[in-house]
Enzyme design. Structure first.
Site, PDB file in Angstrom:
ATOM      1  N   ASP A  44     -10.228  41.576 -46.159  1.00 55.98           N
ATOM      2  CA  ASP A  44     -10.401  40.148 -46.469  1.00 55.98           C
ATOM      3  C   ASP A  44      -9.281  39.342 -45.822  1.00 55.98           C
ATOM      4  OD1 ASP A  44     -12.540  40.821 -48.109  1.00 55.98           O
ATOM      5  OD2 ASP A  44     -11.410  40.587 -49.975  1.00 55.98           O
TER       6      ASP A  44
ATOM      7  N   HIS B 279     -15.576  36.001 -54.543  1.00 58.48           N
ATOM      8  CA  HIS B 279     -16.132  35.787 -53.195  1.00 58.48           C
ATOM      9  C   HIS B 279     -17.470  35.056 -53.277  1.00 58.48           C
ATOM     10  CE1 HIS B 279     -13.286  38.193 -50.953  1.00 58.48           C
ATOM     11  NE2 HIS B 279     -13.685  39.360 -51.429  1.00 58.48           N
TER      12      HIS B 279
ATOM     13  N   HIS C 126     -13.095  40.246 -58.466  1.00 56.81           N
ATOM     14  CA  HIS C 126     -12.846  40.057 -57.034  1.00 56.81           C
ATOM     15  C   HIS C 126     -14.138  39.706 -56.291  1.00 56.81           C
ATOM     16  CE1 HIS C 126     -10.558  41.047 -53.284  1.00 56.81           C
ATOM     17  NE2 HIS C 126     -11.786  41.210 -52.834  1.00 56.81           N
ATOM     18  N   GLU C 127     -15.156  40.521 -56.468  1.00 59.16           N
ATOM     19  CA  GLU C 127     -16.414  40.310 -55.739  1.00 59.16           C
ATOM     20  C   GLU C 127     -17.130  39.047 -56.217  1.00 59.16           C
ATOM     21  OE1 GLU C 127     -16.626  41.926 -53.113  1.00 59.16           O
ATOM     22  OE2 GLU C 127     -15.269  43.575 -53.589  1.00 59.16           O
TER      23      GLU C 127
END
Length: 137
Positions: A97, A17, A13-14
């Protein structure tokens, strides 16, 4: 979800980004972590862009591009997490988000009909970007 599986999902996920932020020339990621703090499981800290985002200013082409890049980077976390874990998109752990992406997309588009169209097209674009840069994620 096991602790290891949760850490792996958070890392995807990170990283999603960060990779899409770099690709789309959104504000430069300064720090990426999967160490939780409060309600979050991880985070990406970017160079500040909030000071430059002022809804009362005219939406120039360069501002619109920057805000779209930020929106894409926000969408990329859940898309990368889904791609990496093989699970469907799940916004449950990424409500901030989604909230911020919705706010920026609404500002860029003005109406809910245009917003819906942008989400569909934007998520396809971001999904393609995540898949094309998967080795970086």
């Amino acid at each position: 979800m096991k602790a290891t599986a949760q850490l792996r999902a958070t890392a995807y996920h990170e990283a999603g980004h960060a990779v899409v932020a770099l690709w789309r020339e959104a504000p430069m990621p300064r720090r990426v972590t999967i160490v939780g703090k409060g309600d979050t499981l991880g985070s990406v800290t970017h160079a500040s862009w909030g000071v430059r985002f002022r809804p009362d200013l005219e939406l120039t082409l360069s501002r619109a591009r920057r805000l779209q890049a930020c929106t894409d980077a926000l969408l990329a976390g859940v898309i990368a997490q889904s791609h990496g874990t093989g699970r469907r998109l799940d916004w449950a752990g990424a409500s901030s988000d989604l909230h911020e992406a919705t706010r920026l997309a609404g500002y860029l588009n003005g109406s809910s009909r245009q917003l819906s169209s942008t989400w569909h097209g934007g998520s396809k674009c971001v999904r393609d970007a995540v898949e094309a840069r998967w080795s970086e994620v």
